[in-house]
Scaffold this active site. Structure first.
Site, PDB file in Angstrom:
ATOM      1  CG  ASP A 150       1.040 -30.052   0.312  1.00  0.00           C
ATOM      2  OD1 ASP A 150       1.079 -30.876  -0.630  1.00  0.00           O
ATOM      3  OD2 ASP A 150       2.025 -29.369   0.642  1.00  0.00           O
ATOM      4  CD  GLU A 183       4.776 -29.484  -2.519  1.00  0.00           C
ATOM      5  OE1 GLU A 183       5.632 -30.289  -2.944  1.00  0.00           O
ATOM      6  OE2 GLU A 183       4.945 -28.779  -1.508  1.00  0.00           O
ATOM      7  NE  ARG A 236     -11.973 -18.999 -22.171  1.00  0.00           N
ATOM      8  CZ  ARG A 236     -12.852 -19.602 -21.379  1.00  0.00           C
ATOM      9  NH1 ARG A 236     -14.140 -19.354 -21.520  1.00  0.00           N
ATOM     10  NH2 ARG A 236     -12.441 -20.440 -20.450  1.00  0.00           N
ATOM     11  CE  LYS A 259     -19.726 -13.528 -27.252  1.00  0.00           C
ATOM     12  NZ  LYS A 259     -19.317 -14.824 -26.698  1.00  0.00           N
ATOM     13  CG  ASP A 295     -17.898 -20.491 -30.312  1.00  0.00           C
ATOM     14  OD1 ASP A 295     -16.852 -19.998 -30.774  1.00  0.00           O
ATOM     15  OD2 ASP A 295     -18.553 -19.952 -29.414  1.00  0.00           O
ATOM     16  N   GLY A 314     -23.300 -20.242 -22.360  1.00  0.00           N
ATOM     17  CA  GLY A 314     -24.017 -18.988 -22.489  1.00  0.00           C
ATOM     18  C   GLY A 314     -24.081 -18.489 -23.917  1.00  0.00           C
ATOM     19  CB  THR A 315     -21.466 -18.019 -26.519  1.00  0.00           C
ATOM     20  OG1 THR A 315     -20.704 -17.080 -25.757  1.00  0.00           O
ATOM     21  CG2 THR A 315     -21.406 -17.643 -27.990  1.00  0.00           C
TER      22      THR A 315
END
Length: 316
Positions: A36, A38, A94, A195, A221, A228-229
């Protein structure tokens, strides 16, 4: 206290490499998985030990966070004297503030759970939020991989000569201090992109401060997630006349879909990341990986001997 390394399943190769640098073998660890879903970790031979549990909370983040919590509890119940959670990539970092009423502050929840499970101290590498140390109830050592990555830039396929005329670019305002750090190490000027994030996977670059015309750029970064950035930054510097030779450097290479497709449509020439997140498949572009195993091993060895980490820490 004897020094022991415990490896989670998120990045066992990194844990093994760090242990190898220290000249020891990781402790025996088994993570059982029930049908399951676990998890039931079991560890042996830790009584009275100074334990360093290496487990990045990389995708799938929730499973790796839960495994980390259970491993901390297993180490405690195996008699470890003290437990340091080494989390090279700290998921939920984040989520360090509320964007609106009713949102959870995920990094605080995870930090509290780690402290409650029995974690004595945390070691992280280039966390997304510099507030992590203030948020956590336990001691946090925030290491940086930036000097390692900056050195590798000079030994990669572009070589040191590529730094001539290069501009270091921060893809958003949150990466300005990071870009300045790279700029100091490489003795290069810095440009900054402003941005706007439209969603969790979509951003637009609206403004660039700095001169990139006819110059190669290094976009820096702390992480590459969906890309995307980075893709928006690559488009922005080209719109401002930059040379097409774009290099991207990030500590954490998550490469969550559709990152590969998105970055593959750009003129990015090279991507350099570390192994804080296990790199299982080669991205569909030139790609280099700089190992943080020596950094982790150095920090672990110093902490075990109660020595200073000052020159290894991220500056905020």
């Amino acid at each position: 206290m004897t020094l022991q390394i415990v490896a989670g399943t998120a990045n066992p190769a990194l844990a093994g490499s760090a242990a190898g640098v220290l000249g020891i073998e990781p402790a025996t660890t088994v993570v059982e998985r029930f049908p399951d879903g676990e998890l039931r970790p079991v560890v042996d031979g830790l009584r009275g030990a100074d334990v360093y549990l290496i487990q990045p909370t990389s995708p799938p983040v929730n499973e790796h966070v839960m495994e980390l919590l259970l491993l901390v509890d297993a180490c405690r119940r195996a008699g470890a004297e003290r437990i340091t959670a080494v989390i090279p990539y700290f998921g939920y970092a984040r989520q360090d503030r509320r964007g609106r009423a009713g949102q959870a502050i995920g990094v605080r929840v995870v930090a509290n759970a780690l402290a409650s499970a029995g974690t004595w101290r945390l070691i992280v590498v280039d966390p997304h939020t510099s507030a992590l140390e203030a948020i956590c109830a336990v001691q946090v050592e925030m290491l940086t991989a930036v000097p390692f990555l900056a050195r590798q830039l000079g030994t990669g396929p572009l070589g040191e000569q590529a730094w001539e005329g290069t501009v270091v670019v921060a893809p958003d305002l949150g990466a300005v201090k990071l870009a300045e750090h790279y700029g100091r190490l490489l003795s290069r000027p810095v440009a900054v992109i402003r941005k706007t994030r439209l969603s969790g996977t979509s951003v637009i670059a609206e403004e660039l401060v700095g001169d990139v015309r006819d110059r190669p750029v290094i976009v820096v970064d702390d992480m590459i997630s969906t890309g995307g950035t980075i893709a928006a930054a690559a488009e922005a510097v080209l719109d401002h006349g930059a040379a097409p030779e774009i290099v991207v450097v990030a500590t954490h290479g998550l490469f969550v879909e559709p990152a590969m497709e998105r970055l593959g449509r750009t003129t990015i020439q090279q991507v350099l990341v570390t192994d804080t997140v296990e790199q299982l498949t080669a991205p569909e572009m030139p790609h280099s990986v700089c190992s943080v195993a020596p950094l982790l091993a150095d920090a672990i060895g110093r902490l075990h001997r109660d020595e200073s980490l000052d020159d290894l820490l991220a500056r905020t």
